[in-house]
Design an enzyme around this catalytic site. Sequence first.
Site, mmCIF file in Angstrom:
data_model
loop_
_atom_site.group_PDB
_atom_site.id
_atom_site.type_symbol
_atom_site.label_atom_id
_atom_site.label_comp_id
_atom_site.label_asym_id
_atom_site.label_seq_id
_atom_site.Cartn_x
_atom_site.Cartn_y
_atom_site.Cartn_z
ATOM 1 N N GLY A 268 6.283 34.141 65.111
ATOM 2 C CA GLY A 268 6.396 34.935 66.331
ATOM 3 C C GLY A 268 7.561 35.888 66.277
ATOM 4 C CD GLU A 271 16.392 31.682 64.712
ATOM 5 O OE1 GLU A 271 16.688 30.562 64.261
ATOM 6 O OE2 GLU A 271 15.215 32.082 64.802
ATOM 7 C CG ASN A 272 16.848 37.483 61.129
ATOM 8 O OD1 ASN A 272 16.671 36.543 60.377
ATOM 9 N ND2 ASN A 272 15.867 38.298 61.506
ATOM 10 C CG HIS A 304 12.577 30.788 71.385
ATOM 11 N ND1 HIS A 304 12.450 29.459 71.673
ATOM 12 C CD2 HIS A 304 12.745 30.859 70.029
ATOM 13 C CE1 HIS A 304 12.542 28.753 70.559
ATOM 14 N NE2 HIS A 304 12.713 29.590 69.546
ATOM 15 C CD GLU A 305 12.905 34.040 68.130
ATOM 16 O OE1 GLU A 305 13.851 33.689 67.388
ATOM 17 O OE2 GLU A 305 11.829 33.421 68.193
ATOM 18 C CG HIS A 308 17.122 30.555 68.122
ATOM 19 N ND1 HIS A 308 17.356 29.213 67.923
ATOM 20 C CD2 HIS A 308 15.772 30.708 67.974
ATOM 21 C CE1 HIS A 308 16.225 28.588 67.663
ATOM 22 N NE2 HIS A 308 15.249 29.473 67.695
ATOM 23 C CD GLU A 327 13.262 27.073 66.044
ATOM 24 O OE1 GLU A 327 12.944 27.440 67.195
ATOM 25 O OE2 GLU A 327 13.645 27.862 65.167
#
Length: 885
Positions: A268, A271-272, A304-305, A308, A327
């Site tokens: 999807g 999250e770098n 979500h990302e 993170h 996660e």
Amino acid sequence: MRTDIPQPVRLADYRPSDYLIDRVELDIKLHATATRVQSKLSLRPNPKGVPGAPLILDGDDLKAKYVLLNGAQIDSSGLFLTPDQLRLETPPQEPFHLEIETEIDPTANTRLMGLYRSGTAYCTQCEAEGFRRITYFLDRPDVLSVYTTRIEADFREAQVLLGNGNRIESGTIEGTGRHFAIWHDPFPKPCYLFALVGGILGSIHDRFVTRSGRDVALGIYVEPGKETSATYAMDALKRSMAWDEEVFGREYDLDVFNIVAVSDFNMGAMENKGLNVFNDKYVLASPATATDTDYAQIEAVIAHEYFHNWTGNRITCRDWFQLCLKEGLTVYRDHEFSADMRSRAVRRIADVRTLRSQQFPEDAGPLAHNVRPDTYLEINNFYTATVYEKGAELIRMLKVLIGDEAFHKGMDLYFARHDGTAATIEEFIACFAEAAKRDLTQFSLWYHQSGTPHVEVESAYDKQAQTLTLDFTQSCKPTPGQDTKQPFLIPIAFGLIASDGAPIALQAGGSDQASEDELARGVIELATTRRRVVFQSVPTRPVPSLLRGFSAPVRLGNSSSEADLLTLVAHDTDSFNRWQAAQTYATRQLLHAVEVVRSGRKPIYDEAFIDALLRVLEQSSDPAFIAQVITLPGEADLAREIGENVDPDAIHGARKALRQAIGEGLKPNLLQTYQALTSKDPYSPDATAAGRRALRNAALDLFCAGNPEEGLPLALQQFESATTMTDKIAALSILTAHAGPEREKALEAFYATHASEALVIDKWFILQATIPEPETLARVKSLMQHAAFSLHNPNRTRSLIGAFATGNQTQFNAADGSGYDFLAGIVLELDSINPQVAARLLAAFRSWRSLETKRQGLAEAALRRVASVSGLSPDVKDIAERSLG
């Protein structure tokens, strides 16, 4: 394709790396087929490692150009170099430098791991083990390094150059037509969070000022011409940043935050640090191309990302066995964010639907594994619903057990104590045990034991003594590698309701009393195999409302009468349990009907249930919630409840008949609801407007199920006049479910209108792949020859092949085995292109053992056909072998 025999990785074998990499300097010269990567690594022996151990760096299909140690060449006897490993036999035992140059081909990288091309853009995906496809490295999450990355490219093919952290320099290289950008990330991170993007991209920009006054430049980069479709994603990002400050006290820490949307992506999003790379389906949206569900998913995945940044980046996981630590925790956080942005009740129902449809079957089949696994063969196969969805439920359950105040104290302690480290589940749980002043050893069993616990409850009311007795028992079936289970700690949120809907005060008594804390919180803690709770001074027979809010990820056996269920549907103050009571009633009706259909008879349904739906339909307080209540359990839900000797055709027939009965019985009410919610207001993706559309389209769907002669013209009219994708796709879905010339004409018209919109055409593929008719497999095979289809694009593959395998219960599970043979062939073909996507498709077989005997044999034969092929990727080999057990 890798042909080596992979060895299992075991949690028990973990030991720290023998070496650490403090700084990484990368110089990456982008080229479509020959990208040069120069890495300069500043290493030192790890005090926790083995003194004098060889240095072993991971690689994956790399072409090494040179290797220098402290600026000098290495004697060939001391260096072992292959495409998959760099081994230095006697590295210095003081800080030293290693310089390596590799050459890679991004265009040929169809696995979409490491550096690859998406269209004309360059992008990376390094989680879990993709960085080793870029350069040799200690590719493990507990090696944290500070990165400085110089990216160089031809300006004509990559005008935008993005990396992790903050950009510190950029410029042109005179006389070459090339330019460069240098990015520096001051926060030590594992290599799986490395990212770069280069390409010709459009963008939108905004700013966010953090609560401490940091001015953050925000950018979202997309395919040129699609900039306006990224505005909702930008809004969601800013709301996410503000929410995380307010609810969790987490502030962003860099000067820039960039998002890039690409069309070729295995997952999807990723999250770098400072540079999130997204599958474009979770960024791009407009009323004409995206549904309300798309908008909600974009909001959730953006959040979500971003979340993170703290739960995954600032605090990462020590090893991949701790994957749920980042996660599961972050999924819980994005669920809470969505609940605050939208209807909390509807969000909770949606989350539980996902858990039951995706994770419960995983727990019940050969692919069952712990939330924190003990061993793995291929880590990519553990990005599962168990890690994500069940992992999130454990965080929620922890909050129920210790209360809001202690939970937030525990989170603050976790952030303070472990910032900048690679942590473990034990370290995480210890923070909450300390904050709550409570032993959480038994709670931790949820991370170590697989399977879904089953809780049974017997209720007995003594009118003369005015007591209510609840007898709880818990059990859990064996799962692979775990034949016996210790009792789980299960919090059961509860209330008591009188038959007229009035709440009943809680008072425990005698030797079987609940504690004062349990009564105050309305939570019974089931910590043993059996427990009895007796309530005193109960003036009238109550209806117990149990597992409110779905307070634990368990299967609750429900012995309530139909009358009691209808009381809960009408009066329960817990919205989730109102919905659950309706689902339980419908499930009972359907399970009985399945047996009737299998015997060749026509099922007859209880009109009391239809009357109950009518009373719900007549309410108007929360249309989104009402839409959930009148939506029946799905075919996969019913298969899960049956558990064994499953006949998908009988399930489909029973569900179709109940939908028809509801549509006929509520005909005028459904039509009235549909007409009353018709609106000509401008489109808004907000929760209120989306809820009205959800109920309107649910009413139309049921109306058409029971009255197709009158309903289908309404659906066709809506399809032709719809101004939003939500209404258009809802109408097309109804038309597609009914055979006839209207279906084909509508599908043709839809494609002609949206042929240039890839994400919309994905929906077109999904609708056709899920038609529950014998001709669908031939349709799917034909669509594979369509100019718009490509096995190389994960979104397209999932929308056609994946939708058929997981969303078409009757045709994937066709009695002649043709669906199984088809998927097995596709998996084998795709394995040489993209093993990760192939393995996830193969997981559609996860419930094959629950089918009736003939289908079991056919599914097993298809799995053995896959498993018998030599040279399988570790991804597919792992799923095939575990599925066969």
